[in-house]
Design a protein around this motif. Structure first.
Motif, mmCIF file in Angstrom:
data_model
loop_
_atom_site.group_PDB
_atom_site.id
_atom_site.type_symbol
_atom_site.label_atom_id
_atom_site.label_comp_id
_atom_site.label_asym_id
_atom_site.label_seq_id
_atom_site.Cartn_x
_atom_site.Cartn_y
_atom_site.Cartn_z
ATOM 1 N N ARG A 116 0.830 -1.205 0.000
ATOM 2 C CA ARG A 116 0.000 0.000 0.000
ATOM 3 C C ARG A 116 0.867 1.259 0.000
ATOM 4 O O ARG A 116 0.366 2.372 -0.141
ATOM 5 N N GLU A 183 -3.189 -6.012 -2.240
ATOM 6 C CA GLU A 183 -2.444 -4.758 -2.256
ATOM 7 C C GLU A 183 -1.066 -4.922 -2.896
ATOM 8 O O GLU A 183 -0.180 -4.093 -2.676
ATOM 9 N N PHE A 253 -10.632 -0.190 3.385
ATOM 10 C CA PHE A 253 -10.006 -0.063 2.069
ATOM 11 C C PHE A 253 -9.971 -1.408 1.357
ATOM 12 O O PHE A 253 -10.236 -1.496 0.152
ATOM 13 N N TRP A 254 -9.637 -2.480 2.092
ATOM 14 C CA TRP A 254 -9.608 -3.809 1.477
ATOM 15 C C TRP A 254 -10.966 -4.173 0.894
ATOM 16 O O TRP A 254 -11.060 -4.674 -0.220
ATOM 17 N N LYS A 257 -11.664 -2.017 -2.126
ATOM 18 C CA LYS A 257 -10.818 -2.391 -3.254
ATOM 19 C C LYS A 257 -11.266 -3.713 -3.854
ATOM 20 O O LYS A 257 -11.267 -3.887 -5.079
ATOM 21 N N ARG A 261 -12.491 -2.681 -6.998
ATOM 22 C CA ARG A 261 -11.179 -2.678 -7.654
ATOM 23 C C ARG A 261 -10.595 -1.276 -7.746
ATOM 24 O O ARG A 261 -9.980 -0.892 -8.745
ATOM 25 N N VAL A 262 -10.764 -0.474 -6.692
ATOM 26 C CA VAL A 262 -10.146 0.852 -6.654
ATOM 27 C C VAL A 262 -8.672 0.691 -6.303
ATOM 28 O O VAL A 262 -8.258 -0.304 -5.709
ATOM 29 N N ARG A 263 -7.880 1.698 -6.643
ATOM 30 C CA ARG A 263 -6.442 1.626 -6.369
ATOM 31 C C ARG A 263 -6.027 2.499 -5.194
ATOM 32 O O ARG A 263 -4.940 2.327 -4.661
ATOM 33 N N SER A 264 -6.872 3.434 -4.798
ATOM 34 C CA SER A 264 -6.526 4.317 -3.689
ATOM 35 C C SER A 264 -7.782 4.614 -2.871
ATOM 36 O O SER A 264 -8.908 4.403 -3.328
#
Length: 924
Positions: A116, A183, A253-254, A257, A261-264
């Motif tokens: 991360r 990550e 966040f996990w 994501k 499928r977000v990156r941030s």
């Protein structure tokens, strides 16, 4: 193309990879082909770069002590560059390969928190080596060489080496591996290989498994919370794993994501899982929590994530918090910490609500459903079994609904939809003085507080939504208020809410085994709501710089009428708050066998109803302090005080209750032991009346057996497990003489024990029977056969040879305790009015091993006789009380003697053991 560390300022000040690479190239040329020399040179150069980079990152944290995000990015960036340099040097100078086959490809990835782009100073370096198929000889050489070099650099490396197929297979079967790979981030090596791994992970592992992943991560989070105390308001929180800590933010966040499928984190806004304001809250909380964790690592020099008392003081200083308005710097720092932890909790609830709402339209639910009721309730609606708002301005139209929603939830046993909680938090500012005086609002609040169902849960919801503190502003002042001591495990608001929950459980009979007396008394109360309001208010004035009992009593006088209590109820609540510490102080610090102790107590209590209320309030207050604080020993002492006080307060028993109690105990003991009248009469005449009052029936029986078995022996010692009080009972039967008590105390310390209570009785025939309750220095068990034999042997040797005792005490190292983080000024109180026969001496000091020995030694030097000792500890604070006389059996009246006694006790309370021993030698 933007990269992860683009926002990190002046990256070359941390490490300039080109300069380091040039130096390595020069060193490799100068080595004349000596591979081992090249390797040593590479590691040496990288070590210098690593140390310089760490110093720069630490300097940035010192300059900006609450900017944790920049610090962890700096450390992650530094490790990235070290790994890239090492990879290049290893593949160019140590294990070069000319024409590599398709099998001889290797990519290096960062996983977990490092993936991360976050790394605390002493975190593990979690990396993975990915190969296309089974590793070849060359890839194995490169991996092995890099790992040895990383270990030589002193880095803690968590690593794996797998083919792509192995990676996919293990990710499917292991949640931890799947989360770490979620990550995964490319560091160096074959880029195409990384891209293929990432594509297959999405297609083969993540696709169509989002619902299961969310359920597993939430279950994992709940289990972690249970391990860490299941509260975000514990006074020594774990910054990483605790409730409201970094791991909770990472879990959000996990989930985001995995599902989107977000990156941030910022992309969670576009996904509809956070608003822009919530994103700012997320980033602010994360920045602060990371800063605290980095300070922890730097101060301790290791991967320390628990914010212990000693570290709290230092971090408060590093982050420039200052004392203000009656709160110390460390208390203000910790209050800010807990407010950030609360924000993390709020974000969790809101995030899951967003996720649930988004998926509901598609026919999916990622959050467990609740029981559903198809009806409307006071204008509120049901959304899949949870109370929700019919419109976004529902609270604004009538702010009293901010209280009523919680009353409805309690009345019908329903949960509140997170979106409604969020709206309540947003609109809580609408609660002004007009709403606080509204009869509907106060009636609804009182219904929640005195609910026979589950007031603890609903009050906690109300507190999380900030409605509680807005409606009761005095309560708002103690929200997230830390009590900087080792006794209290929770913040003031959490302690109070837990106390209300315990009261409700006692009333329902859920914990009748632990609290049989209180459970039975609940039905006899004339006004149960008085008790619930008193529990709410008992600590409400903490942190104001004065006596919180007196200040809280004034708060009660102004608040209770507003809540709808009568004048009589208001007076009783105020009295309970004023004296809520009286019963525990009397039970734990005073001699309950002294009749004046009971009379002084009942002079304040005055009525059986107040006695019942005070007992129950005392019990829930102690038990809500934290796990392990309540025990059978405290229950017995409070029960003894209650029984003795009730005997006095009941009409017709003021004169003969004590004598009848002694006779009843003697009759029960004689029957249990089957002794003849003549034998028993001769035995009872040897004991003073105070002895029969002081000791419970089981210890009376043990002592009588002990005395009879000893016969005419000058010394007899017994040590046996006493499970009723969670300790070992040590009984010493010996010829009474000056110094007996302090020598026994010293011997018990030598044997590794810690005295938690002592009852000293001088018999009418010149013998003494002394009972000690003993644990280990940390409150644990002291009951192994070796320990019991050792304690008896040490006491016997100490009573036979005093100088040998002092020599051994001098040689024994004292264990370091957590109490050393606190500075407590010793205080000695001498009272000649608390007892008709004795001078009562109370010493307050920082708890430490052998404290009781030091105090007993000072009393011996002062030539006084100790008749009873009462040992109480409140975290780091010890309160030891002694009932003493002069050597002729009278009170100590001389002003000069009292001043000398006070001086010696103050010196003993604050002195190291070696100083006490030196003074003992001088007196000897």
């Amino acid at each position: 193309m933007p990269t992860l560390f683009d926002s990190l300022p002046n990256r070359r000040a941390i490490i300039d990879r080109r300069i380091v690479a040039d130096r390595i190239a020069v060193l490799a040329q100068e080595s004349d082909g000596d591979v081992q020399a090249v390797r040593v040179a590479i590691v040496g150069e990288l070590r210098l770069a690593l140390e310089a980079g760490r110093e720069e990152a630490a300097r940035r944290l010192t300059a900006h002590p609450t900017r944790g995000r920049e610090t962890v990015s700096a450390f992650a960036f530094l490790i990235d560059q070290i790994l890239r340099l090492l990879y290049d040097a290893t593949t160019h100078y140590l294990h070069p390969a000319g024409n590599r086959s398709t099998s001889e490809r290797l990519t290096l990835i960062a996983v977990g928190g490092y993936g991360r782009g976050e790394m605390a100073p002493h975190s593990d370096v979690d990396i993975g080596f990915i190969t296309p198929w089974k590793p070849t000889g060359w890839t194995e050489q490169v991996i092995e060489s890099m790992l040895y070099s990383l270990w030589d650099l002193g880095l803690k490396v968590g690593h794996s080496s797998r083919s792509i197929d192995e990676t996919m297979r293990m990710a499917k079967g292991d949640l931890t591996i799947r989360t770490a790979l979620l990550e995964a981030r490319y560091i160096w090596g074959d880029r195409a290989l990384y891209e293929e791994t990432s594509r297959r992970f999405d297609a083969e592992v993540v696709k169509d498994t989002a619902k299961a992943f969310v359920a597993e991560k939430l279950e994992e989070r709940d289990e972690r919370h249970r391990r860490m105390g299941d509260s975000r308001y514990v006074v020594e929180p774990n910054v990483k794993e605790g409730k409201g800590g970094l791991r909770d933010l990472h879990t959000l966040f996990w989930i985001g994501k995995y599902v989107n499928r977000v990156r941030s984190v910022a992309e969670l806004v576009d996904a509809g899982l956070l608003t822009r304001q919530e994103l700012r809250q997320f980033q602010k909380a994360e920045d602060f929590l990371w800063a605290v964790r980095c300070h922890l690592h730097m101060i301790t020099g290791r991967a320390e994530d628990r914010l212990t008392f000693d570290l709290q003081v230092e971090i408060a200083e590093r982050t420039h918090f200052a004392g203000r308005n009656g709160r110390s710097a460390v208390e203000r720092f910790m209050r800010y910490y807990f407010l950030q932890a609360k924000i993390v909790g709020d974000l969790t609830a809101v995030f899951l609500a967003h996720l649930d709402d988004r998926q509901a339209a598609r026919g999916h639910r990622y959050v467990p459903s609740f029981f559903r009721r198809p009806k409307k309730l006071d204008g509120f609606i049901l959304d899949r079994g949870r109370i929700a708002l019919p419109s976004d301005d529902f609270f604004q139209a009538d702010p009293v609904r901010l209280i009523e929603i919680f009353a409805v939830a309690d009345r019908h046993g329903l949960a509140i939809h997170p979106s409604a909680i969020r709206a309540a938090s947003r609109d809580a500012h609408l609660i002004d003085r007009h709403i606080r005086k509204d009869p509907r609002a106060n009636a609804a609040f009182l219904d929640v507080l005195t609910s026979p169902r589950d007031p603890e849960t609903v009050l906690r919801w109300m507190n999380e939504a900030s409605v509680f503190g807005r409606f009761i502003p005095d309560f708002g002042r103690v929200v997230a208020q830390m009590q900087f001591d080792m006794y209290h495990h929770y913040t003031v608001d959490e302690h109070t809410i837990r106390a209300v929950g315990l009261l409700a459980r006692i009333e329902k009979g859920d914990i009748a085994t632990d609290h049989p007396l209180c459970t039975g008394l609940m039905d006899k109360l004339l006004s149960r709501r008085v008790l619930y309001v008193a529990v709410l208010l008992h600590d409400i004035a903490k942190g104001r710089g004065g006596d919180h009992s007196l200040l809280g009593a004034d708060v009660a006088l102004s608040l209770c009428p507003r809540l709808g209590l009568s004048a009589a109820e208001t007076e009783t609540v105020s009295w309970l708050v004023r004296y809520h510490l009286l019963m525990s102080a009397t039970a734990f610090k005073r001699d309950l066998s002294d009749y004046k102790t009971i009379m002084d107590f009942t002079d304040v209590v005055q009525s059986p109803e107040r006695l019942r209320l005070l007992l129950i309030l005392t019990v829930v207050d102690i038990r809500a302090v934290g796990p392990g604080v309540w025990n059978s020993w405290k229950r017995q002492l409070l029960t003894d005080l209650y029984d003795a006080a009730e005997e006095v307060l009941r009409l017709g028993h003021k004169q003969n209750g004590r004598r009848e109690k002694v006779e009843a105990k003697q009759e029960a003991l004689q029957a249990a032991m089957g002794l003849s009248d003549a034998v028993f009469s001769a035995l009872t005449k040897r004991f003073p009346e105070s002895y029969w009052i002081a000791e419970p029936d089981d210890i009376l029986a043990q002592n009588v057996r002990h005395v009879m078995a000893a016969g005419k022996a000058p010394l007899s010692i017994a040590a046996e497990v006493y499970p009723q009080r969670g300790a070992t009972l040590v009984t010493v039967y010996a010829a009474d003489h000056p110094g007996l008590f302090y020598r026994v105390a010293g011997a018990i310390h030598l044997a590794g024990g810690n005295i938690i209570d002592a009852r000293i009785h001088t018999m009418r025939d010149g013998m003494a029977i002394d009972n000690f309750l003993v644990q280990d220095p940390f409150g644990g068990r002291f009951d192994s056969p070796d320990q019991l034999d050792r304690i008896k042997r040490m006491i016997e040797e100490a009573l036979a040879n005093r100088h040998k005792l002092i020599t051994r005490l001098e040689a024994r190292p004292l264990p370091r305790t957590r109490a050393e983080a606190f500075h407590i000024v010793p205080n000695v109180l001498i009272d000649n009015k608390a007892s008709n026969r004795f001078t009562v001496v109370e010493i307050n000091a920082r708890d430490r091993p052998a404290l009781l020995f030091a105090l007993a030694n000072a009393l011996f030097q002062s030539k006084v006789t100790v008749h009873s000792a009462h040992v109480a500890t409140y975290g780091e604070r010890a309160v030891d009380t002694f009932y003493v006389t002069d050597l002729l059996g009278g009170k100590i009246e001389s002003k000069a003697r009292l001043q000398t006694l006070e001086r010696r006790l103050l010196e003993a309370a604050g002195a190291e053991l070696t100083e006490v021993i030196e003074r003992s030698r001088e007196v000897a």
